[in-house]
Design an enzyme around this catalytic site. Structure first.
Site, PDB file in Angstrom:
ATOM      1  CG  ASP A   1      68.407 -49.930  24.022  1.00 46.27           C
ATOM      2  OD1 ASP A   1      69.417 -50.412  24.560  1.00 46.27           O
ATOM      3  OD2 ASP A   1      67.283 -49.911  24.568  1.00 46.27           O
TER       4      ASP A   1
ATOM      5  N   GLY B   1      87.164 -45.762  24.800  1.00 49.60           N
ATOM      6  CA  GLY B   1      87.607 -45.306  23.482  1.00 49.60           C
ATOM      7  C   GLY B   1      86.681 -45.669  22.336  1.00 49.60           C
TER       8      GLY B   1
ATOM      9  CE1 TYR C   1      63.094 -53.840  26.910  1.00 45.26           C
ATOM     10  CE2 TYR C   1      64.124 -52.944  24.957  1.00 45.26           C
ATOM     11  CZ  TYR C   1      63.852 -52.865  26.308  1.00 45.26           C
ATOM     12  OH  TYR C   1      64.325 -51.789  27.027  1.00 45.26           O
TER      13      TYR C   1
ATOM     14  CG  MET D   1      76.970 -45.486  21.550  1.00 42.00           C
ATOM     15  SD  MET D   1      76.461 -45.872  23.253  1.00 42.00           S
ATOM     16  CE  MET D   1      76.151 -44.206  23.880  1.00 42.00           C
ATOM     17  N   PRO D   2      77.105 -43.837  18.563  1.00 42.21           N
ATOM     18  CG  PRO D   2      75.983 -44.662  16.696  1.00 42.21           C
ATOM     19  CD  PRO D   2      76.827 -45.101  17.863  1.00 42.21           C
TER      20      PRO D   2
ATOM     21  CG  LEU E   1      69.067 -39.579  18.048  1.00 43.78           C
ATOM     22  CD1 LEU E   1      68.261 -39.431  19.332  1.00 43.78           C
ATOM     23  CD2 LEU E   1      68.703 -38.442  17.083  1.00 43.78           C
TER      24      LEU E   1
ATOM     25  CG  HIS F   1      66.938 -54.873  31.302  1.00 46.34           C
ATOM     26  ND1 HIS F   1      66.342 -55.451  30.222  1.00 46.34           N
ATOM     27  CD2 HIS F   1      66.293 -53.697  31.482  1.00 46.34           C
ATOM     28  CE1 HIS F   1      65.367 -54.655  29.773  1.00 46.34           C
ATOM     29  NE2 HIS F   1      65.324 -53.588  30.530  1.00 46.34           N
TER      30      HIS F   1
ATOM     31  CE  LYS G   1      68.208 -51.729  27.602  1.00 45.52           C
ATOM     32  NZ  LYS G   1      67.266 -51.857  26.483  1.00 45.52           N
TER      33      LYS G   1
HETATM   34  P1  NDP Z   1      60.033 -42.848  24.496  1.00 44.99           P
HETATM   35  O1  NDP Z   1      60.319 -41.661  25.332  1.00 44.99           O
HETATM   36  O2  NDP Z   1      60.969 -43.196  23.419  1.00 44.99           O
HETATM   37  O3  NDP Z   1      58.581 -42.650  23.893  1.00 44.99           O
HETATM   38  C1  NDP Z   1      57.983 -43.632  23.105  1.00 44.99           C
HETATM   39  C2  NDP Z   1      56.471 -43.391  23.087  1.00 44.99           C
HETATM   40  O4  NDP Z   1      56.177 -42.109  22.525  1.00 44.99           O
HETATM   41  C3  NDP Z   1      55.739 -44.392  22.257  1.00 44.99           C
HETATM   42  O5  NDP Z   1      54.458 -44.551  22.835  1.00 44.99           O
HETATM   43  C4  NDP Z   1      55.643 -43.715  20.882  1.00 44.99           C
HETATM   44  O6  NDP Z   1      54.481 -44.173  20.227  1.00 44.99           O
HETATM   45  C5  NDP Z   1      55.535 -42.257  21.256  1.00 44.99           C
HETATM   46  N1  NDP Z   1      56.280 -41.359  20.345  1.00 44.99           N
HETATM   47  C6  NDP Z   1      57.466 -41.602  19.736  1.00 44.99           C
HETATM   48  N2  NDP Z   1      57.869 -40.540  19.034  1.00 44.99           N
HETATM   49  C7  NDP Z   1      56.927 -39.588  19.197  1.00 44.99           C
HETATM   50  C8  NDP Z   1      56.781 -38.278  18.704  1.00 44.99           C
HETATM   51  N3  NDP Z   1      57.713 -37.740  17.917  1.00 44.99           N
HETATM   52  N4  NDP Z   1      55.688 -37.567  19.080  1.00 44.99           N
HETATM   53  C9  NDP Z   1      54.739 -38.119  19.892  1.00 44.99           C
HETATM   54  N5  NDP Z   1      54.813 -39.377  20.383  1.00 44.99           N
HETATM   55  C10 NDP Z   1      55.915 -40.104  20.036  1.00 44.99           C
HETATM   56  O7  NDP Z   1      59.784 -44.056  25.514  1.00 44.99           O
HETATM   57  P2  NDP Z   1      60.237 -45.567  25.668  1.00 44.99           P
HETATM   58  O8  NDP Z   1      59.770 -45.955  26.996  1.00 44.99           O
HETATM   59  O9  NDP Z   1      59.876 -46.392  24.517  1.00 44.99           O
HETATM   60  O10 NDP Z   1      61.826 -45.495  25.764  1.00 44.99           O
HETATM   61  C11 NDP Z   1      62.668 -45.523  24.619  1.00 44.99           C
HETATM   62  C12 NDP Z   1      63.572 -46.732  24.645  1.00 44.99           C
HETATM   63  O11 NDP Z   1      64.310 -46.789  25.856  1.00 44.99           O
HETATM   64  C13 NDP Z   1      62.840 -48.068  24.618  1.00 44.99           C
HETATM   65  O12 NDP Z   1      62.313 -48.392  23.352  1.00 44.99           O
HETATM   66  C14 NDP Z   1      63.917 -48.990  25.107  1.00 44.99           C
HETATM   67  O13 NDP Z   1      64.830 -49.243  24.057  1.00 44.99           O
HETATM   68  C15 NDP Z   1      64.552 -48.152  26.206  1.00 44.99           C
HETATM   69  N6  NDP Z   1      63.955 -48.425  27.530  1.00 44.99           N
HETATM   70  C16 NDP Z   1      64.766 -49.013  28.477  1.00 44.99           C
HETATM   71  C17 NDP Z   1      64.305 -49.301  29.734  1.00 44.99           C
HETATM   72  C18 NDP Z   1      65.212 -49.900  30.726  1.00 44.99           C
HETATM   73  O14 NDP Z   1      64.769 -50.342  31.792  1.00 44.99           O
HETATM   74  N7  NDP Z   1      66.494 -49.968  30.471  1.00 44.99           N
HETATM   75  C19 NDP Z   1      62.920 -49.018  30.127  1.00 44.99           C
HETATM   76  C20 NDP Z   1      62.150 -48.363  29.089  1.00 44.99           C
HETATM   77  C21 NDP Z   1      62.665 -48.074  27.853  1.00 44.99           C
HETATM   78  P3  NDP Z   1      54.545 -44.811  18.722  1.00 44.99           P
HETATM   79  O15 NDP Z   1      55.480 -45.974  18.757  1.00 44.99           O
HETATM   80  O16 NDP Z   1      53.124 -45.200  18.477  1.00 44.99           O
HETATM   81  O17 NDP Z   1      55.028 -43.696  17.846  1.00 44.99           O
END
Ligand code: NDP
Length: 293
Positions: free
Chosen positions: A44, A10, A49, A13-14, A16, A107, A74
């Site tokens: 998140d 219930g 991290y 959560m946003p 995005l 995690h 996590k």
């Molecule tokens: P994303 O798919 O969010 O992509 C992020 C990468 O893309 C960064 O290198 C960023 O660079 C670049 N980027 C961001 N926006 C744009 C854009 N509009 N156009 C072009 N390049 C872009 O990948 P993540 O792996 O960071 O995943 C998102 C989140 O998911 C993580 O931050 C974390 O919170 C979570 N996560 C969880 C994991 C798990 O095991 N549970 C594992 C991996 C991630 P820059 O910052 O330079 O813009």
């Protein structure tokens, strides 16, 4: 379209949110401040991290009420176990500077020591019952891990955060999540993991089919991928440290993909995982100490 998802307990959560994996601790508060100013209300992070403090600092400095921001973090595998995971909550809450965490998740599964994973999850159930967390969940749980968890515990996870982007869509995991009313939350939602190594031949951002759809709407590849997640009912948590990209990734509420386009994006799946194989996670290879402060 509604920008929130109602979890199976219930809680709202946003859909995005904003991710901070690989965001250096010194840059985290600024990135999160930009995200909050842009309109993101889900952040998140993770104990692993090393930047929970920056997340908390930015939320406090934003002037937003605590209730207006949904904080997800996590527990790292090194802190699995009943007492250990209760203590992991204390560590994360202290670094974030909050009394309660909105969504607290495991995690990874520890497949070779699943009993320890179960004890960690039972600690999450306890934190939920005590009101210290508003929802609990898991990450990188494959169908067999979920089945074993559901068999041995009481509370169905609210969320399973797994790798999902157009090149790796995990349809089976998504189907099993849906069967149990578990929200699939996409990590690397815009395929960040397909381009970490700077090779455009593996990058979703350079995909011709995604770019063609993007051009039609005057949007970017990232915006099209985020729209795809939202329209298919997933939560997504893109990461960026660049203000213009942070804003771009939130500017996805003024267009709608067609059913055909959603299917075209689904069809880009290459079935190749970017992240570590969940079945191969062990304390020996991935364990590391999570500091007290
Ligand atoms: P994303 O798919 O969010 O992509 C992020 C990468 O893309 C960064 O290198 C960023 O660079 C670049 N980027 C961001 N926006 C744009 C854009 N509009 N156009 C072009 N390049 C872009 O990948 P993540 O792996 O960071 O995943 C998102 C989140 O998911 C993580 O931050 C974390 O919170 C979570 N996560 C969880 C994991 C798990 O095991 N549970 C594992 C991996 C991630 P820059 O910052 O330079 O813009």
């Amino acid at each position: 379209m509604n920008n929130t998802i109602t979890l199976n307990n219930g809680v709202e959560m946003p859909a995005l949110g904003f991710g901070v994996f690989q965001t250096p601790p010194a840059e985290t508060a600024e990135a999160v401040a930009t995200a909050l100013a842009t309109g993101y209300r889900l952040i998140d992070t993770a104990a692993a991290y090393g930047n929970e403090r920056g997340v908390g600092d930015a939320i406090r400095a934003s002037g937003l009420a605590r209730d207006d921001v949904f904080i997800e973090t996590k527990v790292w595998i090194s802190d699995y176990g009943y007492d250990e995971t209760l203590h992991a909550f204390e560590k994360s809450a202290r670094k974030l500077g909050v009394d309660a965490i909105d969504l607290f998740i495991l995690h990874q599964a520890l497949p070779g020591e699943f009993e320890r994973t179960i004890r960690a999850y039972r600690a999450l159930e306890r934190l939920l019952a005590d009101g210290q967390v508003r929802a609990i969940g898991v990450s990188n749980f494959m169908p067999a891990h979920l089945a074993s968890l559901l068999e041995q515990t009481e509370v169905v996870p609210a969320v399973n955060q797994v790798e999902v982007h157009p090149y790796f869509t995990q349809p089976l995991v998504q189907a099993v999540d849906a069967e149990h009313s578990i929200v699939t939350q996409a990590w690397s939602p815009i395929g960040g993991i397909t381009s970490y190594r700077g090779d455009s031949s593996t990058s979703t951002f350079a995909d011709p089919a995604i770019l063609a759809i993007a051009e039609k709407y005057g949007k970017s590849a990232a915006q099209v991928m985020l729209r795809w997640h939202l329209q298919e009912g997933r939560s997504a948590i893109p990461k960026s440290v660049k203000p213009e990209r942070i804003r771009e990734n939130f500017d996805v509420f003024d267009f709608e993909l067609t059913g055909d386009e959603l299917r075209q994006l689904d069809a880009l799946d290459r079935g190749v995982r970017g992240g570590p194989e969940p079945e191969a996670i062990t304390l020996e290879s991935f364990g590391r100490d999570i500091p007290e402060d």
